[in-house]
Design an enzyme around this catalytic site. Structure first.
Site, PDB file in Angstrom:
ATOM      1  N   GLY A 277       0.835  -1.208   0.000  1.00  0.00           N
ATOM      2  CA  GLY A 277       0.000   0.000   0.000  1.00  0.00           C
ATOM      3  C   GLY A 277       0.866   1.253   0.000  1.00  0.00           C
TER       4      GLY A 277
ATOM      5  N   GLY B  41       6.590  -3.021   3.325  1.00  0.00           N
ATOM      6  CA  GLY B  41       6.113  -3.294   4.684  1.00  0.00           C
ATOM      7  C   GLY B  41       6.462  -4.710   5.124  1.00  0.00           C
TER       8      GLY B  41
ATOM      9  N   THR C 206       4.833   2.198   5.864  1.00  0.00           N
ATOM     10  CA  THR C 206       3.430   1.815   6.027  1.00  0.00           C
ATOM     11  C   THR C 206       2.737   2.870   6.875  1.00  0.00           C
ATOM     12  OG1 THR C 206       1.878   0.374   7.180  1.00  0.00           O
ATOM     13  CG2 THR C 206       4.127   0.215   7.903  1.00  0.00           C
ATOM     14  N   ILE C 207       1.541   3.226   6.472  1.00  0.00           N
ATOM     15  CA  ILE C 207       0.787   4.156   7.321  1.00  0.00           C
ATOM     16  C   ILE C 207       0.407   3.477   8.638  1.00  0.00           C
ATOM     17  CG2 ILE C 207      -0.145   5.505   5.409  1.00  0.00           C
ATOM     18  CD1 ILE C 207      -2.884   4.089   5.960  1.00  0.00           C
ATOM     19  N   ASP C 208       0.326   2.139   8.641  1.00  0.00           N
ATOM     20  CA  ASP C 208      -0.151   1.422   9.839  1.00  0.00           C
ATOM     21  C   ASP C 208       0.865   1.448  10.988  1.00  0.00           C
ATOM     22  OD1 ASP C 208      -2.215   0.771   8.114  1.00  0.00           O
ATOM     23  OD2 ASP C 208      -1.381  -1.188   7.617  1.00  0.00           O
TER      24      ASP C 208
ATOM     25  N   GLY D  73      -5.468   1.293   9.395  1.00  0.00           N
ATOM     26  CA  GLY D  73      -4.463   0.790  10.332  1.00  0.00           C
ATOM     27  C   GLY D  73      -4.351  -0.717  10.350  1.00  0.00           C
ATOM     28  N   ARG D  74      -5.254  -1.383   9.632  1.00  0.00           N
ATOM     29  CA  ARG D  74      -5.318  -2.855   9.672  1.00  0.00           C
ATOM     30  C   ARG D  74      -5.344  -3.339  11.117  1.00  0.00           C
ATOM     31  NH1 ARG D  74      -2.019  -6.146   5.236  1.00  0.00           N
ATOM     32  NH2 ARG D  74      -0.258  -4.881   5.888  1.00  0.00           N
TER      33      ARG D  74
ATOM     34  N   HIS E 129      -9.328   5.933   1.843  1.00  0.00           N
ATOM     35  CA  HIS E 129      -8.033   6.126   1.189  1.00  0.00           C
ATOM     36  C   HIS E 129      -7.576   7.578   1.121  1.00  0.00           C
ATOM     37  CE1 HIS E 129      -9.025   2.025   0.132  1.00  0.00           C
ATOM     38  NE2 HIS E 129      -7.737   1.844  -0.095  1.00  0.00           N
TER      39      HIS E 129
ATOM     40  N   ARG F  73      -4.299   8.374   2.874  1.00  0.00           N
ATOM     41  CA  ARG F  73      -2.969   8.065   2.344  1.00  0.00           C
ATOM     42  C   ARG F  73      -2.416   9.173   1.451  1.00  0.00           C
ATOM     43  NH1 ARG F  73      -3.571   1.651   1.358  1.00  0.00           N
ATOM     44  NH2 ARG F  73      -3.566   2.188  -0.839  1.00  0.00           N
TER      45      ARG F  73
HETATM   46  O1  F6P Z   1      -1.719  -1.360   5.054  1.00  0.00           O
HETATM   47  C1  F6P Z   1      -2.020  -0.072   4.641  1.00  0.00           C
HETATM   48  C2  F6P Z   1      -3.501   0.096   4.404  1.00  0.00           C
HETATM   49  O2  F6P Z   1      -3.749   1.432   4.027  1.00  0.00           O
HETATM   50  C3  F6P Z   1      -4.379  -0.311   5.570  1.00  0.00           C
HETATM   51  O3  F6P Z   1      -4.416   0.663   6.581  1.00  0.00           O
HETATM   52  C4  F6P Z   1      -5.677  -0.556   4.851  1.00  0.00           C
HETATM   53  O4  F6P Z   1      -6.505  -1.464   5.561  1.00  0.00           O
HETATM   54  C5  F6P Z   1      -5.237  -1.186   3.570  1.00  0.00           C
HETATM   55  O5  F6P Z   1      -3.916  -0.746   3.335  1.00  0.00           O
HETATM   56  C6  F6P Z   1      -6.093  -0.840   2.381  1.00  0.00           C
HETATM   57  O6  F6P Z   1      -5.630  -1.573   1.302  1.00  0.00           O
HETATM   58  P1  F6P Z   1      -6.099  -1.319  -0.194  1.00  0.00           P
HETATM   59  O7  F6P Z   1      -5.441  -0.066  -0.676  1.00  0.00           O
HETATM   60  O8  F6P Z   1      -5.638  -2.526  -0.911  1.00  0.00           O
HETATM   61  O9  F6P Z   1      -7.585  -1.166  -0.165  1.00  0.00           O
END
Ligand code: F6P
Length: 361
Positions: A11, A112, A137-139, A182-183, A283, A286
């Site tokens: 991501g 990540g 990673t943003i998480d 944040g997963r 999103h 991000r």
């Molecule tokens: O791992 C980074 C992240 O932004 C998580 O916080 C989020 O759950 C996930 O990626 C979203 O993923 P995607 O961009 O595949 O929807």
């Protein structure tokens, strides 16, 4: 060291472009060529090789503030490869062949936890590949680094959004639920929630009690006329889970998609007579301008990655702690590379001591 490759995988987040720019400038100073590999590790696989030669125009100052990655990032390539019948060994072979085809002497992988594990696998069989990993990673769930690039910017973004949500919550005397990414880790919720004065912060690491939660929200509404609830996307409850992980005994999902816990809370609060609205930031978190902090850490990582490769080092993970970069051996840390928000995190303790409801601690 004459030719280094750089790729961004997983991501996206802010600060990736700062790493690329700094790595380019440092490579040039040391007399190396820097090749950008597009769409992450997919672009390094022999069958789908995709690279560009980086230059002064592509890597100018404007990269510092720009979110995302000029090299692109494909998060689904591994699943797609496996679906096509490729084994992990096939994928590793393809990556090895791609590295050789590009005549690389070193690789900077900005990724990540998943990428760190894959790189470790790759290095076990291929000692002639040199790799340095930069954690992004943003998480903020990569262990051994207090901050991965992207985390600082996402917190700034989320704080701004919560401030916006608060003004309207105040005018309309409502409870506002803000769902953040944040997963499986509660860093974004806890840090942004604390920085914006949230009344309730719910994270996956700490269970909450419905009765106590409702009572806290009601008391905030009574005392302040509004209430701010920040919730991590992966929070679950007894009657709300995100997905059925196993169907007929088979693991069906490798990449979690969350179902919207904020809607569950909105209904719950409304059922208790609390006027509530919810917002899922999604999103947008991000994107936005990269903060000075992520620009600086990204630049430090980019420079140090090139320095290490040019000194002939490989299999290293760069970490950022207390304003400095330290280096870990990937083989030693990859088995404990994931982390959650620890119970003794200083921000968590601060929130708890200010009587923010953070669950049953
Ligand atoms: O791992 C980074 C992240 O932004 C998580 O916080 C989020 O759950 C996930 O990626 C979203 O993923 P995607 O961009 O595949 O929807």
């Amino acid at each position: 060291m004459s030719k280094i490759g750089i790729l961004t995988t997983g991501g996206d987040c802010s600060g990736l472009n700062s790493v690329i720019r700094a790595a380019y400038i440092r490579s040039k100073i040391l007399g190396c060529e820097l090749i950008g590999i597009r769409r992450g590790i997919q672009g390094l696989e022999h069958e789908t090789l995709d690279s560009i030669k980086l230059n002064d125009t592509l890597c100018d100052y404007s990269l510092l503030g720009r979110s995302g990655s000029i090299l692109l990032s494909n998060t689904k390539w591994m699943k797609a490869s496996i679906d096509k019948g490729k084994s992990l060994d096939d994928i590793k072979k393809q990556i090895y062949e791609g590295y050789k085809e590009l005549e690389l002497n070193g690789l900077i992988c900005v990724g990540g936890d998943g990428s760190i594990k894959l790189i470790n696998e790759l290095l076990v069989d291929n000692e002639d590949i040199n790799v340095v990993v930069v954690p992004k990673t943003i998480d903020n769930d990569v262990n051994y680094t207090s901050s991965s690039i992207g985390f600082n910017t996402v917190v700034e973004n989320v704080v701004h959004q919560i401030d916006c949500a608060r003004s309207t919550a105040m005018s309309h005397e409502r409870t506002m639920i803000v769902e953040v990414m944040g997963r499986g880790a509660g860093f974004i919720a806890m840090y942004a929630g604390t920085a914006s004065g949230a009344d309730v912060i719910l994270i996956p690491e700490i269970k909450y009690n419905t009765e106590n939660l409702i009572s806290k929200v009601k008391s905030c509404m009574h005392q302040n006329g509004h209430c701010i609830v920040v919730v991590s996307e992966s929070v679950e409850s007894d009657d709300f889970t995100h997905l059925e992980k196993f169907v007929d005994g088979v693991l069906k999902y490798t990449h979690l998609e969350y179902k919207g816990i904020s809607h569950h809370f909105k209904k719950l609060f409304k059922d208790h007579g609390i006027e509530t609205r919810s917002v899922v930031l999604g999103h947008t978190q991000r994107g936005g301008d990269t903060t000075a902090n992520d620009r600086i850490i990204g630049s430090m990582f980019g420079v140090e990655a090139v320095n290490l490769l040019c000194r002939g080092e490989s299999g290293k993970l760069l970490c950022y702690n207390c304003g400095k970069i330290n280096v870990e051996n990937i083989s030693e840390v990859c088995h404990s590379i994931n982390r959650s928000l620890p119970a003794d995190d200083p921000v968590l303790l601060t929130a708890r001591d200010m009587w923010v409801y953070i669950g049953e601690v």
